[in-house]
Design an enzyme around this catalytic site. Structure first.
Site, PDB file in Angstrom:
ATOM      1  N   SER A  55       0.866  -1.181   0.000  1.00  0.00           N
ATOM      2  CA  SER A  55       0.000   0.000   0.000  1.00  0.00           C
ATOM      3  C   SER A  55       0.897   1.224   0.000  1.00  0.00           C
ATOM      4  O   SER A  55       1.982   1.206   0.593  1.00  0.00           O
ATOM      5  CB  SER A  55      -0.890   0.060   1.244  1.00  0.00           C
ATOM      6  OG  SER A  55      -1.960  -0.833   1.137  1.00  0.00           O
ATOM      7  N   GLU A  62      -0.838  18.733  -6.520  1.00  0.00           N
ATOM      8  CA  GLU A  62      -2.194  18.761  -7.054  1.00  0.00           C
ATOM      9  C   GLU A  62      -3.152  17.847  -6.293  1.00  0.00           C
ATOM     10  O   GLU A  62      -4.336  17.859  -6.565  1.00  0.00           O
ATOM     11  CB  GLU A  62      -2.167  18.384  -8.544  1.00  0.00           C
ATOM     12  CG  GLU A  62      -1.321  19.294  -9.399  1.00  0.00           C
ATOM     13  CD  GLU A  62       0.192  19.026  -9.329  1.00  0.00           C
ATOM     14  OE1 GLU A  62       0.959  19.853  -9.858  1.00  0.00           O
ATOM     15  OE2 GLU A  62       0.613  18.003  -8.734  1.00  0.00           O
ATOM     16  N   SER A  63      -2.694  17.005  -5.383  1.00  0.00           N
ATOM     17  CA  SER A  63      -3.476  16.152  -4.485  1.00  0.00           C
ATOM     18  C   SER A  63      -2.726  14.857  -4.192  1.00  0.00           C
ATOM     19  O   SER A  63      -1.733  14.885  -3.496  1.00  0.00           O
ATOM     20  CB  SER A  63      -4.894  15.878  -4.967  1.00  0.00           C
ATOM     21  OG  SER A  63      -5.644  15.349  -3.892  1.00  0.00           O
ATOM     22  N   HIS A  68      -3.305   0.034  -3.430  1.00  0.00           N
ATOM     23  CA  HIS A  68      -3.259  -1.140  -2.552  1.00  0.00           C
ATOM     24  C   HIS A  68      -3.269  -2.348  -3.473  1.00  0.00           C
ATOM     25  O   HIS A  68      -4.117  -2.431  -4.369  1.00  0.00           O
ATOM     26  CB  HIS A  68      -4.433  -1.189  -1.586  1.00  0.00           C
ATOM     27  CG  HIS A  68      -4.278  -2.296  -0.586  1.00  0.00           C
ATOM     28  ND1 HIS A  68      -3.424  -2.201   0.494  1.00  0.00           N
ATOM     29  CD2 HIS A  68      -4.816  -3.526  -0.533  1.00  0.00           C
ATOM     30  CE1 HIS A  68      -3.474  -3.328   1.183  1.00  0.00           C
ATOM     31  NE2 HIS A  68      -4.307  -4.160   0.572  1.00  0.00           N
ATOM     32  N   CYS A  83      -6.280  18.166  -8.415  1.00  0.00           N
ATOM     33  CA  CYS A  83      -7.030  19.416  -8.318  1.00  0.00           C
ATOM     34  C   CYS A  83      -6.581  20.356  -9.436  1.00  0.00           C
ATOM     35  O   CYS A  83      -5.450  20.265  -9.907  1.00  0.00           O
ATOM     36  CB  CYS A  83      -6.787  20.081  -6.968  1.00  0.00           C
ATOM     37  SG  CYS A  83      -7.379  19.086  -5.593  1.00  0.00           S
TER      38      CYS A  83
END
Length: 126
Positions: A55, A62-63, A68, A83
């Protein structure tokens, strides 16, 4: 653009099990996918599970991108959230699918932070 961001929720199947179980390779592939889309990488954190699976998250200006893996199933659950309108999250998602040597990918795009007009919102207990 009426939304603040775009969030791709990807189901990636038929992946190479060895890739999905290699923490360093998954981390490198995720960072490369972010860069391929033109994102600016800020931080990365990945964890290898025992006996298998990885994971991780790549924080971008930008985010974020998250993954996983289930090597025993050849499957990876991936989120790519960007974003603004400078970065196309599909570029990162499609490139990662190639790097995982996947046979199939299905994905849904969710628009995040949709604002039709300015509103005043009062917090409430729900």
């Amino acid at each position: 653009m009426n939304e603040l961001g775009r969030h791709i929720l990807a189901e990636i199947y038929g992946c190479d099990a060895e890739i999905l179980n290699d923490k360093e390779l998954i981390e490198r592939n995720m960072v490369e996918s972010a860069l391929k889309a033109g994102a600016e990488v800020r931080e990365v954190a990945f964890h290898k599970f025992s006996p298998q699976g990885v994971s991780g998250v790549v924080i971008i200006s930008e985010s974020h991108l998250t993954i996983h893996t289930w090597p025993e199933l050849g499957y990876a659950a991936v989120d790519v959230f960007t974003c603004g309108d400078r970065i196309n999250p599909w570029d990162a998602c499609n490139y990662l699918t190639e790097l995982l040597k996947a046979k199939n990918m299905t994905a849904t795009e969710v628009k995040r932070g949709i604002f039709e007009h300015p509103v005043s919102v009062k917090a409430s207990n729900i």
